[in-house]
Design a protein around this motif. Structure first.
Motif, PDB file in Angstrom:
ATOM      1  N   ASN A   1       0.831  -1.196   0.000  1.00  5.92           N
ATOM      2  CA  ASN A   1       0.000   0.000   0.000  1.00  5.92           C
ATOM      3  C   ASN A   1       0.874   1.259   0.000  1.00  5.92           C
ATOM      4  O   ASN A   1       0.566   2.246  -0.688  1.00  5.92           O
ATOM      5  CB  ASN A   1      -0.914  -0.013   1.220  1.00  5.92           C
ATOM      6  CG  ASN A   1      -1.833   1.187   1.289  1.00  5.92           C
ATOM      7  OD1 ASN A   1      -1.496   2.201   1.889  1.00  5.92           O
ATOM      8  ND2 ASN A   1      -3.003   1.080   0.682  1.00  5.92           N
ATOM      9  N   ALA A   2       1.969   1.242   0.747  1.00 11.07           N
ATOM     10  CA  ALA A   2       2.874   2.390   0.793  1.00 11.07           C
ATOM     11  C   ALA A   2       3.515   2.636  -0.568  1.00 11.07           C
ATOM     12  O   ALA A   2       3.685   3.792  -0.986  1.00 11.07           O
ATOM     13  CB  ALA A   2       3.951   2.166   1.853  1.00 11.07           C
ATOM     14  N   ARG A   3       3.869   1.562  -1.293  1.00 12.71           N
ATOM     15  CA  ARG A   3       4.439   1.730  -2.638  1.00 12.71           C
ATOM     16  C   ARG A   3       3.407   2.331  -3.591  1.00 12.71           C
ATOM     17  O   ARG A   3       3.751   3.150  -4.458  1.00 12.71           O
ATOM     18  CB  ARG A   3       4.942   0.381  -3.162  1.00 12.71           C
ATOM     19  CG  ARG A   3       6.182  -0.138  -2.444  1.00 12.71           C
ATOM     20  CD  ARG A   3       6.802  -1.292  -3.208  1.00 12.71           C
ATOM     21  NE  ARG A   3       5.912  -2.436  -3.287  1.00 12.71           N
ATOM     22  CZ  ARG A   3       5.892  -3.424  -2.406  1.00 12.71           C
ATOM     23  NH1 ARG A   3       6.698  -3.388  -1.352  1.00 12.71           N
ATOM     24  NH2 ARG A   3       5.074  -4.444  -2.549  1.00 12.71           N
ATOM     25  N   THR A   4       2.151   1.924  -3.431  1.00 11.04           N
ATOM     26  CA  THR A   4       1.089   2.490  -4.259  1.00 11.04           C
ATOM     27  C   THR A   4       0.958   3.989  -4.022  1.00 11.04           C
ATOM     28  O   THR A   4       0.816   4.777  -4.976  1.00 11.04           O
ATOM     29  CB  THR A   4      -0.257   1.799  -3.952  1.00 11.04           C
ATOM     30  OG1 THR A   4      -0.150   0.404  -4.264  1.00 11.04           O
ATOM     31  CG2 THR A   4      -1.384   2.410  -4.763  1.00 11.04           C
ATOM     32  N   VAL A   5       1.014   4.404  -2.766  1.00 13.07           N
ATOM     33  CA  VAL A   5       0.903   5.828  -2.432  1.00 13.07           C
ATOM     34  C   VAL A   5       2.079   6.606  -3.016  1.00 13.07           C
ATOM     35  O   VAL A   5       1.909   7.722  -3.523  1.00 13.07           O
ATOM     36  CB  VAL A   5       0.821   6.013  -0.901  1.00 13.07           C
ATOM     37  CG1 VAL A   5       0.910   7.482  -0.531  1.00 13.07           C
ATOM     38  CG2 VAL A   5      -0.475   5.421  -0.367  1.00 13.07           C
ATOM     39  N   GLU A   6       3.275   6.025  -2.984  1.00 10.10           N
ATOM     40  CA  GLU A   6       4.439   6.707  -3.548  1.00 10.10           C
ATOM     41  C   GLU A   6       4.296   6.879  -5.054  1.00 10.10           C
ATOM     42  O   GLU A   6       4.691   7.912  -5.612  1.00 10.10           O
ATOM     43  CB  GLU A   6       5.712   5.921  -3.219  1.00 10.10           C
ATOM     44  CG  GLU A   6       6.152   6.050  -1.772  1.00 10.10           C
ATOM     45  CD  GLU A   6       6.413   7.499  -1.383  1.00 10.10           C
ATOM     46  OE1 GLU A   6       7.029   8.234  -2.179  1.00 10.10           O
ATOM     47  OE2 GLU A   6       5.970   7.903  -0.292  1.00 10.10           O
ATOM     48  N   THR A   7       3.740   5.885  -5.727  1.00 10.43           N
ATOM     49  CA  THR A   7       3.501   6.005  -7.169  1.00 10.43           C
ATOM     50  C   THR A   7       2.486   7.106  -7.447  1.00 10.43           C
ATOM     51  O   THR A   7       2.635   7.890  -8.400  1.00 10.43           O
ATOM     52  CB  THR A   7       2.991   4.667  -7.730  1.00 10.43           C
ATOM     53  OG1 THR A   7       3.967   3.651  -7.502  1.00 10.43           O
ATOM     54  CG2 THR A   7       2.730   4.775  -9.229  1.00 10.43           C
ATOM     55  N   ILE A   8       1.437   7.165  -6.640  1.00  9.08           N
ATOM     56  CA  ILE A   8       0.435   8.219  -6.790  1.00  9.08           C
ATOM     57  C   ILE A   8       1.080   9.584  -6.592  1.00  9.08           C
ATOM     58  O   ILE A   8       0.737  10.559  -7.284  1.00  9.08           O
ATOM     59  CB  ILE A   8      -0.723   8.012  -5.793  1.00  9.08           C
ATOM     60  CG1 ILE A   8      -1.502   6.744  -6.142  1.00  9.08           C
ATOM     61  CG2 ILE A   8      -1.662   9.213  -5.775  1.00  9.08           C
ATOM     62  CD1 ILE A   8      -2.565   6.372  -5.120  1.00  9.08           C
ATOM     63  N   ALA A   9       2.024   9.684  -5.659  1.00  5.10           N
ATOM     64  CA  ALA A   9       2.691  10.953  -5.401  1.00  5.10           C
ATOM     65  C   ALA A   9       3.438  11.453  -6.632  1.00  5.10           C
ATOM     66  O   ALA A   9       3.350  12.637  -6.990  1.00  5.10           O
ATOM     67  CB  ALA A   9       3.652  10.803  -4.222  1.00  5.10           C
ATOM     68  N   VAL A  10       4.165  10.561  -7.301  1.00  5.29           N
ATOM     69  CA  VAL A  10       4.889  10.942  -8.510  1.00  5.29           C
ATOM     70  C   VAL A  10       3.912  11.384  -9.601  1.00  5.29           C
ATOM     71  O   VAL A  10       4.111  12.407 -10.262  1.00  5.29           O
ATOM     72  CB  VAL A  10       5.769   9.783  -9.007  1.00  5.29           C
ATOM     73  CG1 VAL A  10       6.420  10.125 -10.342  1.00  5.29           C
ATOM     74  CG2 VAL A  10       6.842   9.447  -7.975  1.00  5.29           C
ATOM     75  N   ASP A  11       2.845  10.613  -9.790  1.00  4.72           N
ATOM     76  CA  ASP A  11       1.854  10.950 -10.815  1.00  4.72           C
ATOM     77  C   ASP A  11       1.137  12.259 -10.493  1.00  4.72           C
ATOM     78  O   ASP A  11       0.832  13.047 -11.393  1.00  4.72           O
ATOM     79  CB  ASP A  11       0.831   9.811 -10.954  1.00  4.72           C
ATOM     80  CG  ASP A  11       1.434   8.561 -11.566  1.00  4.72           C
ATOM     81  OD1 ASP A  11       2.503   8.666 -12.196  1.00  4.72           O
ATOM     82  OD2 ASP A  11       0.857   7.472 -11.402  1.00  4.72           O
ATOM     83  N   ALA A  12       0.858  12.486  -9.207  1.00  8.79           N
ATOM     84  CA  ALA A  12       0.179  13.719  -8.816  1.00  8.79           C
ATOM     85  C   ALA A  12       1.079  14.932  -9.043  1.00  8.79           C
ATOM     86  O   ALA A  12       0.606  15.991  -9.498  1.00  8.79           O
ATOM     87  CB  ALA A  12      -0.245  13.647  -7.351  1.00  8.79           C
ATOM     88  N   GLU A  13       2.366  14.796  -8.746  1.00  8.73           N
ATOM     89  CA  GLU A  13       3.288  15.910  -8.988  1.00  8.73           C
ATOM     90  C   GLU A  13       3.399  16.210 -10.472  1.00  8.73           C
ATOM     91  O   GLU A  13       3.424  17.387 -10.882  1.00  8.73           O
ATOM     92  CB  GLU A  13       4.666  15.575  -8.408  1.00  8.73           C
ATOM     93  CG  GLU A  13       5.647  16.723  -8.494  1.00  8.73           C
ATOM     94  CD  GLU A  13       6.982  16.420  -7.828  1.00  8.73           C
ATOM     95  OE1 GLU A  13       7.871  17.291  -7.856  1.00  8.73           O
ATOM     96  OE2 GLU A  13       7.118  15.306  -7.281  1.00  8.73           O
TER      97      GLU A  13
END
Length: 321
Positions: free
Chosen positions: A201-213
């Motif tokens: 789940n933490a890796r998923t959130v990190e991927t979302i962070a890159v995409d959101a930026e």
């Protein structure tokens, strides 16, 4: 001449029927030769359909770095891909309003999953067992009881749950500790599965962070790109850029909380492996030995009591860490 000779039969000659004309042999069929007069000409090269070529966003990595100097390379690359796939002819306020909305929805879902995982039944169960172990172990006060002098197990321990210890009470406490150790050992597999889910789940959130930026940076660039053509469309992209940036700040700001959530089952796993499977059995065996001395009315020496007290406090320290 005799009549017989005159009447002698002669063979009748029948002419054979005329032979039929021979049928000519038919060879392989030849393809029909179409009449070239007025026929459709053969296409010998790809046809071209007249139309307006798609307008692309003129942007380079340098342009994006002017807007966000601290952006990482993977964010810049992702932003270039987003802008490269953007169709200018289809730009609308609706498209601008929904820009990056799916990323924010995915982040919300990930947070909900994290909360559910952190409240998993195995966490509450193991935490309850640890609390109970601390209650039992915290009731032992070896050294203060030793200061009262005398011999026998009851004089070396204060009572469990505020009562003075007896041999039977101490035996009951040791039996309960044995049960807790066994149950916590069985929960090890569940805790490992929980840790894996939290890390995923933490890796998923990190991927979302890159995409959101990347989506926020792309929206900021589009707001400037469309500014000369219309303020409304530019404002919508600017609003989305600010909203996505806020989501990114939340993700970065909650990274410490996510680390704690991942560490929770790891700490419990450590308690099971280091305490209940190593330190606790050693302590229980020493407790059983002292209990045996008490049954024989043998004196427990201060050294034995001090060693048991040290083991006791070491286990409590590990369980609280």
């Amino acid at each position: 001449m005799p009549d017989e000779t005159r009447s002698k039969l002669r063979p009748t000659i029948v002419s054979p029927p005329a032979r039929k004309a021979s049928i000519p042999q038919v060879g392989p069929a030849r393809p029909l030769q179409p009449d070239t007069a007025g026929s459709t000409p053969t296409v010998k090269q790809p046809t071209a359909i007249a139309g307006k070529p798609r307008e692309r966003i003129p942007v380079t990595a340098g342009d994006l770095r002017k807007l966000s100097p601290g952006a990482a390379k993977d964010v810049i690359d992702r932003t270039l891909n987003l802008l490269g796939a953007f169709v200018v002819e289809k730009a609308s306020e609706r498209k601008a309003i929904l820009w990056g909305h799916d990323l924010q929805k995915a982040y919300s879902d990930a947070i909900a999953e994290t909360l559910a995982l952190s409240q998993a039944p195995v966490v509450r169960k193991v935490q309850g067992y640890i609390t109970r172990m601390l209650e039992i172990l915290g009731s032992f006060d070896v050294m203060s009881a030793l200061g009262k002098g005398g011999g026998g197990i009851g004089r070396y321990f204060k009572g469990i749950n505020g009562k003075t210890d007896t041999v039977s009470e101490l035996a009951a406490a040791r039996t309960e500790l044995d049960q807790i150790v066994r149950i916590m050992g069985e929960a090890l597999g569940e805790l490992l599965d929980l840790r894996d889910k939290l890390e995923k789940n933490a890796r998923t959130v990190e991927t979302i962070a890159v995409d959101a930026e990347a989506a926020a940076l792309a929206a900021l660039y589009l707001s400037e790109y469309f500014r000369p053509a219309g303020a409304a469309l530019a404002d919508r992209f600017l609003e989305r850029s600010m909203s996505l940036t806020q989501t990114l700040l939340q993700i970065r700001g909650n990274s410490a909380i996510r680390d704690v959530q991942i560490e929770q089952p790891i700490r419990m796993i450590g308690s099971i492996q280091n305490v209940t499977l190593v330190s606790m059995p050693h302590f229980l065996s020493s407790l059983a030995a002292i209990n045996s001395l008490a049954l024989r009315d043998a004196l427990v020496t201060p050294t034995e009591a001090s060693e048991l007290n040290y083991k006791l406090h070491d286990i409590i320290r590990q369980l609280k860490s």
